[in-house]
Write a protein that holds these residues in place. Sequence first.
Motif, mmCIF file in Angstrom:
data_model
loop_
_atom_site.group_PDB
_atom_site.id
_atom_site.type_symbol
_atom_site.label_atom_id
_atom_site.label_comp_id
_atom_site.label_asym_id
_atom_site.label_seq_id
_atom_site.Cartn_x
_atom_site.Cartn_y
_atom_site.Cartn_z
ATOM 1 N N ARG A 295 17.155 10.836 -7.273
ATOM 2 C CA ARG A 295 16.290 9.852 -7.922
ATOM 3 C C ARG A 295 16.016 10.184 -9.387
ATOM 4 N N VAL A 296 15.837 11.488 -9.693
ATOM 5 C CA VAL A 296 15.512 11.874 -11.073
ATOM 6 C C VAL A 296 16.741 12.363 -11.837
ATOM 7 N N ASP A 297 17.899 12.289 -11.208
ATOM 8 C CA ASP A 297 19.173 12.625 -11.842
ATOM 9 C C ASP A 297 19.195 14.048 -12.397
ATOM 10 N N THR A 298 18.934 15.016 -11.516
ATOM 11 C CA THR A 298 19.014 16.423 -11.885
ATOM 12 C C THR A 298 19.508 17.203 -10.669
ATOM 13 N N SER A 299 19.685 18.492 -10.828
ATOM 14 C CA SER A 299 20.220 19.310 -9.741
ATOM 15 C C SER A 299 19.150 19.620 -8.690
ATOM 16 N N ILE A 300 19.612 19.904 -7.496
ATOM 17 C CA ILE A 300 18.708 20.296 -6.410
ATOM 18 C C ILE A 300 17.975 21.579 -6.792
ATOM 19 N N GLN A 301 18.674 22.505 -7.443
ATOM 20 C CA GLN A 301 18.051 23.772 -7.847
ATOM 21 C C GLN A 301 16.919 23.532 -8.840
ATOM 22 N N ASN A 302 17.123 22.617 -9.777
ATOM 23 C CA ASN A 302 16.090 22.296 -10.756
ATOM 24 C C ASN A 302 14.880 21.657 -10.071
ATOM 25 N N VAL A 303 15.128 20.741 -9.159
ATOM 26 C CA VAL A 303 14.036 20.106 -8.415
ATOM 27 C C VAL A 303 13.289 21.154 -7.598
ATOM 28 N N HIS A 304 14.024 22.036 -6.938
ATOM 29 C CA HIS A 304 13.388 23.081 -6.120
ATOM 30 C C HIS A 304 12.465 23.947 -6.981
ATOM 31 N N HIS A 305 12.925 24.318 -8.174
ATOM 32 C CA HIS A 305 12.108 25.121 -9.095
ATOM 33 C C HIS A 305 10.796 24.409 -9.436
ATOM 34 N N HIS A 306 10.898 23.145 -9.809
ATOM 35 C CA HIS A 306 9.697 22.398 -10.200
ATOM 36 C C HIS A 306 8.799 22.115 -8.994
ATOM 37 N N LEU A 307 9.383 21.826 -7.841
ATOM 38 C CA LEU A 307 8.565 21.610 -6.641
ATOM 39 C C LEU A 307 7.770 22.864 -6.296
ATOM 40 N N ARG A 308 8.402 24.030 -6.426
ATOM 41 C CA ARG A 308 7.706 25.285 -6.137
ATOM 42 C C ARG A 308 6.498 25.441 -7.061
ATOM 43 N N ARG A 309 6.677 25.160 -8.353
ATOM 44 C CA ARG A 309 5.572 25.281 -9.307
ATOM 45 C C ARG A 309 4.479 24.246 -9.025
ATOM 46 N N LEU A 310 4.881 23.027 -8.706
ATOM 47 C CA LEU A 310 3.903 21.985 -8.392
ATOM 48 C C LEU A 310 3.151 22.312 -7.108
ATOM 49 N N GLU A 311 3.861 22.868 -6.139
ATOM 50 C CA GLU A 311 3.211 23.252 -4.877
ATOM 51 C C GLU A 311 2.232 24.407 -5.096
ATOM 52 N N GLU A 312 2.614 25.394 -5.888
ATOM 53 C CA GLU A 312 1.734 26.531 -6.185
ATOM 54 C C GLU A 312 0.422 26.070 -6.823
ATOM 55 N N ASN A 313 0.459 24.948 -7.516
ATOM 56 C CA ASN A 313 -0.728 24.434 -8.199
ATOM 57 C C ASN A 313 -1.408 23.303 -7.439
ATOM 58 N N GLY A 314 -1.000 23.092 -6.191
ATOM 59 C CA GLY A 314 -1.679 22.132 -5.330
ATOM 60 C C GLY A 314 -1.413 20.673 -5.644
ATOM 61 N N LEU A 315 -0.292 20.372 -6.305
ATOM 62 C CA LEU A 315 -0.009 18.997 -6.688
ATOM 63 C C LEU A 315 0.941 18.292 -5.727
ATOM 64 N N VAL A 316 1.768 19.048 -5.030
ATOM 65 C CA VAL A 316 2.634 18.521 -3.973
ATOM 66 C C VAL A 316 2.543 19.480 -2.791
ATOM 67 N N GLU A 317 2.962 18.992 -1.629
ATOM 68 C CA GLU A 317 2.955 19.862 -0.458
ATOM 69 C C GLU A 317 4.067 19.450 0.508
ATOM 70 N N PRO A 318 4.596 20.440 1.237
ATOM 71 C CA PRO A 318 5.567 20.102 2.279
ATOM 72 C C PRO A 318 4.831 19.500 3.464
#
Length: 116
Positions: free
Chosen positions: A60-83
Amino acid sequence: MTSAFPRQTKVEYSPRERADLTVSGDSRVEALDALSSGTAQSILGALDGDPKTTSEIAKRVDTSIQNVHHHLRRLEENGLVEPIDTWYSVKGREMTVYALTAEKLVVQFGAAEQSQ
């Protein structure tokens, strides 16, 4: 060949109405840093509405899975997204499903006022 795992279960998830982020000193600099990335902002936009897997977000955002994983981890650490769930690929690999933690994010600078 059929899988023993359900591929995609129905996700019933409702984020909180609002999340408050108080920035005071170094307390939440990490959260602002995580939010400052254009990719992170695109990821949050992609998650608005429906939860998605890392690969769906990457497409959807036209980037690599690794890049998304990196940003998701940071967003999750800060309570903005969750699994919120686990789906399985056609090959049986686990895929984590992510969602926003809140519909609205309110950022406040300075000390939070204590209600009494």
